[in-house]
Design a protein around this motif. Structure first.
Motif, PDB file in Angstrom:
ATOM      1  N   UNK A 148       0.830  -1.198   0.000  1.00 42.85           N
ATOM      2  CA  UNK A 148       0.000   0.000   0.000  1.00 42.85           C
ATOM      3  C   UNK A 148       0.867   1.252   0.000  1.00 42.85           C
ATOM      4  N   UNK A 180       0.673   5.416   1.227  1.00 47.05           N
ATOM      5  CA  UNK A 180      -0.036   6.397   2.040  1.00 47.05           C
ATOM      6  C   UNK A 180       0.542   7.783   1.811  1.00 47.05           C
ATOM      7  N   UNK A 194       0.742  11.499   3.853  1.00 42.16           N
ATOM      8  CA  UNK A 194       0.488  12.213   5.102  1.00 42.16           C
ATOM      9  C   UNK A 194       0.773  13.691   4.883  1.00 42.16           C
ATOM     10  N   UNK A 250      -3.517  12.861   9.601  1.00 46.45           N
ATOM     11  CA  UNK A 250      -3.277  11.424   9.663  1.00 46.45           C
ATOM     12  C   UNK A 250      -2.882  10.924   8.280  1.00 46.45           C
ATOM     13  N   UNK A 251      -2.191   9.801   8.242  1.00 44.61           N
ATOM     14  CA  UNK A 251      -1.954   9.189   6.921  1.00 44.61           C
ATOM     15  C   UNK A 251      -3.272   8.824   6.248  1.00 44.61           C
ATOM     16  N   UNK A 288      -4.642   6.458   2.926  1.00 44.96           N
ATOM     17  CA  UNK A 288      -4.231   5.469   1.930  1.00 44.96           C
ATOM     18  C   UNK A 288      -4.615   5.952   0.530  1.00 44.96           C
ATOM     19  N   UNK A 313       4.461   7.231   2.232  1.00 50.12           N
ATOM     20  CA  UNK A 313       4.965   5.994   2.828  1.00 50.12           C
ATOM     21  C   UNK A 313       4.468   4.783   2.043  1.00 50.12           C
ATOM     22  N   UNK A 321       3.917   0.658   2.530  1.00 48.40           N
ATOM     23  CA  UNK A 321       3.619  -0.180   3.686  1.00 48.40           C
ATOM     24  C   UNK A 321       3.249  -1.571   3.194  1.00 48.40           C
ATOM     25  N   UNK A 338       6.222  -0.139   7.580  1.00 53.23           N
ATOM     26  CA  UNK A 338       6.238   1.032   6.715  1.00 53.23           C
ATOM     27  C   UNK A 338       7.665   1.353   6.280  1.00 53.23           C
TER      28      UNK A 338
END
Lengths: 112, 113
Positions: A39, A41, A43, A48-49, A51, A92, A94, A103
């Motif tokens: 995945x 992400x 931020x 918050x992060x 997706x 990021x 993950x 991550x």
């Protein structure tokens, strides 16, 4: 544990230009069901992060189509076709194939 | 629209137990699985553990002996307890659905001595 390594860690980009982030895992992320649980992400500062991409290349609902993911096995890439101001933040990768999920260190996208 | 909201003390004394609750709306915690993730400047993003709809739990081995995740289905909430905390447990703690499809806003927990 699976180590996720991202590059570059800093990514200065001009508005309207493309951007690309690489992510490499220390083990194959192909799960026993045949899927690859990688995945991406985003931020944004103070948030918050969120997706963007799941299972390598599937965009989440509401994610602009300028974001795309690709890759297989241990090597993956997130691409932004034309960077916009709202894309500033940390990205990021993950993995959710092996426990514990892990991550990357994060790649900071900023505008030139 | 799934929404998650963390709540709990922002300050915890070293050696004591950190307790946080995640309130979920727009979905039932009796479906899918539910996670706790933390973020600190030193260690980045770290998966603490998760609880499945069937009640099974899986904890990060680095924290396993200190972590408990449990659910209160009557309130549609799930909780995190982390015992014997140290300064290294200071972080923003997030609750999330599954492998991160939806996140709460996060809550900063500072461990003091």
């Amino acid at each position: 544990d699976v180590v996720m390594t991202q590059s570059p860690l800093s990514l200065p980009v001009t508005l309207g230009q493309p951007a690309s982030i690489s992510c490499r895992s220390s083990q194959s992320l192909v799960y026993s069901d045949g899927d690859t649980y990688l995945n991406w992400f985003q931020q944004r500062p103070g948030q918050s992060p969120r997706r963007l991409i799941y299972k390598v290349s599937n965009r989440d609902s509401g994610v602009p189509d300028r974001f795309s993911g690709s890759g297989s096995g241990t090597d993956f890439t997130l691409k932004i076709s034309r960077v916009e101001a709202e894309d500033v933040g940390i990205y990021y990768c993950m993995q959710a194939t092996h426990w514990p999920y892990s991550f990357g260190q994060g790649s900071k996208l900023e505008l030139k | 629209q799934v929404q998650l909201q963390e709540s709990g003390p922002g300050l915890v004394k070293a050696s004591e137990t950190l307790s946080l609750t995640c309130s979920v709306s727009g979905d039932s915690i009796s479906t899918y699985y539910w996670s706790w993730i933390r973020q600190s400047p030193g260690k980045g993003l770290e998966w603490v553990g998760y609880m499945s709809y069937g009640g099974d739990t899986n904890y990060n081995p680095s924290l396993k002996s200190r972590v408990t995740i449990s659910a209160d289905t009557s309130k549609n909430q799930f909780s995190l307890k982390l015992s014997s905390v140290t300064a290294a447990d200071t972080a923003v703690y997030y609750c999330a659905r599954g492998a991160g499809g939806h996140w709460g806003q996060g809550t900063l927990v500072t461990v003091f001595s």
